[in-house]
Scaffold this motif. Structure first.
Motif, mmCIF file in Angstrom:
data_model
loop_
_atom_site.group_PDB
_atom_site.id
_atom_site.type_symbol
_atom_site.label_atom_id
_atom_site.label_comp_id
_atom_site.label_asym_id
_atom_site.label_seq_id
_atom_site.Cartn_x
_atom_site.Cartn_y
_atom_site.Cartn_z
ATOM 1 N N GLY A 75 0.823 -1.210 0.000
ATOM 2 C CA GLY A 75 0.000 0.000 0.000
ATOM 3 C C GLY A 75 0.852 1.252 0.000
ATOM 4 N N ALA A 76 0.820 1.971 1.113
ATOM 5 C CA ALA A 76 1.570 3.219 1.246
ATOM 6 C C ALA A 76 2.967 3.006 1.806
ATOM 7 C CB ALA A 76 0.815 4.179 2.166
ATOM 8 N N GLU A 77 3.275 1.777 2.245
ATOM 9 C CA GLU A 77 4.545 1.531 2.931
ATOM 10 C C GLU A 77 5.598 0.909 2.021
ATOM 11 O OE1 GLU A 77 6.299 -0.541 6.983
ATOM 12 O OE2 GLU A 77 4.294 -1.076 6.311
ATOM 13 N N LEU A 78 6.758 1.544 1.998
ATOM 14 C CA LEU A 78 7.933 0.966 1.359
ATOM 15 C C LEU A 78 8.584 0.066 2.415
ATOM 16 C CD1 LEU A 78 10.008 0.649 -0.862
ATOM 17 C CD2 LEU A 78 11.005 2.838 -0.171
ATOM 18 N N LEU A 79 8.373 -1.241 2.275
ATOM 19 C CA LEU A 79 8.834 -2.201 3.270
ATOM 20 C C LEU A 79 10.336 -2.462 3.190
ATOM 21 C CD1 LEU A 79 5.996 -4.850 2.855
ATOM 22 C CD2 LEU A 79 6.366 -3.381 4.861
ATOM 23 N N HIS A 80 10.838 -2.682 1.968
ATOM 24 C CA HIS A 80 12.243 -3.037 1.761
ATOM 25 C C HIS A 80 12.716 -2.416 0.460
ATOM 26 C CE1 HIS A 80 11.089 -6.136 4.618
ATOM 27 N NE2 HIS A 80 10.294 -6.682 3.722
ATOM 28 N N PHE A 81 13.944 -1.945 0.460
ATOM 29 C CA PHE A 81 14.547 -1.403 -0.756
ATOM 30 C C PHE A 81 16.048 -1.459 -0.595
ATOM 31 C CE2 PHE A 81 15.668 2.730 -3.131
ATOM 32 C CZ PHE A 81 15.837 2.066 -4.332
ATOM 33 N N GLY A 82 16.710 -2.051 -1.560
ATOM 34 C CA GLY A 82 18.164 -2.097 -1.530
ATOM 35 C C GLY A 82 18.711 -2.428 -2.899
ATOM 36 N N THR A 83 19.948 -2.005 -3.126
ATOM 37 C CA THR A 83 20.630 -2.312 -4.381
ATOM 38 C C THR A 83 21.971 -2.965 -4.073
ATOM 39 O OG1 THR A 83 21.634 -0.108 -4.506
ATOM 40 C CG2 THR A 83 19.522 -0.417 -5.640
ATOM 41 N N ALA A 84 22.497 -3.651 -5.070
ATOM 42 C CA ALA A 84 23.771 -4.362 -4.930
ATOM 43 C C ALA A 84 24.895 -3.379 -4.603
ATOM 44 C CB ALA A 84 24.085 -5.127 -6.209
ATOM 45 N N VAL A 85 25.803 -3.814 -3.775
ATOM 46 C CA VAL A 85 26.924 -2.969 -3.342
ATOM 47 C C VAL A 85 27.674 -2.397 -4.541
ATOM 48 C CG1 VAL A 85 29.139 -2.983 -2.119
ATOM 49 C CG2 VAL A 85 27.156 -4.144 -1.120
ATOM 50 N N ASP A 86 27.890 -3.197 -5.586
ATOM 51 C CA ASP A 86 28.659 -2.700 -6.732
ATOM 52 C C ASP A 86 27.906 -1.668 -7.567
ATOM 53 O OD1 ASP A 86 26.876 -4.481 -7.946
ATOM 54 O OD2 ASP A 86 28.403 -5.399 -9.214
ATOM 55 N N THR A 87 26.646 -1.409 -7.237
ATOM 56 C CA THR A 87 25.878 -0.367 -7.935
ATOM 57 C C THR A 87 25.783 0.921 -7.131
ATOM 58 O OG1 THR A 87 23.684 -0.948 -7.057
ATOM 59 C CG2 THR A 87 24.452 -2.165 -9.016
ATOM 60 N N TRP A 88 26.240 0.892 -5.887
ATOM 61 C CA TRP A 88 26.133 2.082 -5.039
ATOM 62 C C TRP A 88 26.868 3.243 -5.700
ATOM 63 C CZ3 TRP A 88 27.089 0.083 0.648
ATOM 64 C CH2 TRP A 88 26.048 -0.796 1.002
ATOM 65 N N GLY A 89 26.214 4.386 -5.752
ATOM 66 C CA GLY A 89 26.808 5.583 -6.335
ATOM 67 C C GLY A 89 26.657 5.688 -7.845
ATOM 68 N N THR A 90 25.968 4.724 -8.476
ATOM 69 C CA THR A 90 25.829 4.745 -9.937
ATOM 70 C C THR A 90 24.548 5.411 -10.414
ATOM 71 O OG1 THR A 90 24.661 2.619 -10.064
ATOM 72 C CG2 THR A 90 27.099 2.549 -10.091
ATOM 73 N N GLY A 91 23.622 5.697 -9.511
ATOM 74 C CA GLY A 91 22.327 6.247 -9.891
ATOM 75 C C GLY A 91 21.243 5.187 -10.048
ATOM 76 N N LEU A 92 21.601 3.915 -9.914
ATOM 77 C CA LEU A 92 20.602 2.857 -10.032
ATOM 78 C C LEU A 92 19.507 3.006 -8.984
ATOM 79 C CD1 LEU A 92 19.583 0.203 -11.318
ATOM 80 C CD2 LEU A 92 20.987 -1.006 -9.629
ATOM 81 N N ALA A 93 19.887 3.263 -7.752
ATOM 82 C CA ALA A 93 18.890 3.394 -6.679
ATOM 83 C C ALA A 93 17.936 4.555 -6.965
ATOM 84 C CB ALA A 93 19.569 3.569 -5.326
ATOM 85 N N ALA A 94 18.450 5.671 -7.440
ATOM 86 C CA ALA A 94 17.597 6.820 -7.749
ATOM 87 C C ALA A 94 16.623 6.486 -8.876
ATOM 88 C CB ALA A 94 18.437 8.040 -8.100
ATOM 89 N N GLY A 95 17.092 5.774 -9.892
ATOM 90 C CA GLY A 95 16.216 5.375 -10.988
ATOM 91 C C GLY A 95 15.136 4.419 -10.529
ATOM 92 N N ALA A 96 15.520 3.439 -9.723
ATOM 93 C CA ALA A 96 14.540 2.495 -9.193
ATOM 94 C C ALA A 96 13.561 3.208 -8.264
ATOM 95 C CB ALA A 96 15.251 1.354 -8.464
ATOM 96 N N HIS A 97 14.067 4.157 -7.489
ATOM 97 C CA HIS A 97 13.216 4.903 -6.564
ATOM 98 C C HIS A 97 12.079 5.594 -7.314
ATOM 99 C CE1 HIS A 97 12.050 8.378 -4.057
ATOM 100 N NE2 HIS A 97 12.178 7.503 -3.064
ATOM 101 N N ALA A 98 12.378 6.160 -8.455
ATOM 102 C CA ALA A 98 11.343 6.848 -9.240
ATOM 103 C C ALA A 98 10.220 5.877 -9.620
ATOM 104 C CB ALA A 98 11.956 7.471 -10.485
ATOM 105 N N GLU A 99 10.571 4.650 -9.980
ATOM 106 C CA GLU A 99 9.552 3.652 -10.310
ATOM 107 C C GLU A 99 8.785 3.218 -9.062
ATOM 108 O OE1 GLU A 99 10.529 0.371 -12.904
ATOM 109 O OE2 GLU A 99 12.158 1.540 -13.805
ATOM 110 N N ILE A 100 9.488 3.118 -7.948
ATOM 111 C CA ILE A 100 8.862 2.701 -6.697
ATOM 112 C C ILE A 100 7.810 3.719 -6.259
ATOM 113 C CG2 ILE A 100 9.282 2.351 -4.225
ATOM 114 C CD1 ILE A 100 12.145 1.386 -5.121
#
Length: 154
Positions: A75-100
């Motif tokens: 529903g309204a709750e983001l229960l879990h969200f994480g990205t692979a360590v080797d993607t940290w700082g690449t913008g992947l999390a920000a891109g996924a966040h927009a979809e979330i």
């Protein structure tokens, strides 16, 4: 599109991503010598969440078959969200966040460990705001969880 529905066969790779990130980012909260990553417990929880009709579980993939992150929403709750360590700082999390965010109901909220400074910086950068509410994790040593909310109308 980065998100796709998670399936039970995704669990080993999903847990590999989660474990590597948790061990690195949460070592001060969950010292591995006294509170090792609870892989079996989390595998059962993920399986239950994948099967639950009210929880949307996704994996993050840029290349089919290569799981680089995970998301669970209820529903309204983001229960879990994480990205692979080797993607940290690449913008992947920000891109996924927009979809979330597009999948969340209002008023959107999440809980994050008080001592998870990296995650808190990310969420604050994405527009989430800390509230006064807090609780404790069900996982020993039961660290403090903070509640953050996001105004979806912005």
């Amino acid at each position: 599109m980065l998100l796709r529905a998670a399936r039970l066969p995704d669990l080993p790779a999903l847990l590999d991503v989660q474990e590597a990130g948790a061990v690195l980012a949460l070592h001060s909260i969950f010292p591995q010598d006294t509170h090792p990553f609870p892989r079996a417990d989390l595998e059962r929880r993920w399986a239950a969440e994948i099967a639950h009709p009210d929880i949307d579980v996704h994996v993050i993939e840029r290349i089919p078959g290569r799981i680089e992150g995970f998301v669970a929403i209820r529903g309204a709750e983001l229960l879990h969200f994480g990205t692979a360590v080797d993607t940290w700082g690449t913008g992947l999390a920000a891109g996924a966040h927009a979809e979330i965010v597009a999948k969340l109901e209002a008023p959107a909220f999440l809980r994050v460990f008080e001592e998870n400074h990296r995650a808190r910086r990310f969420y604050e950068k994405m527009g989430w705001r800390r509230t006064a509410w807090q609780s404790r994790s069900s996982f020993a040593p039961h660290p403090v969880l903070l509640r953050y909310e996001l105004d979806l109308d912005l």
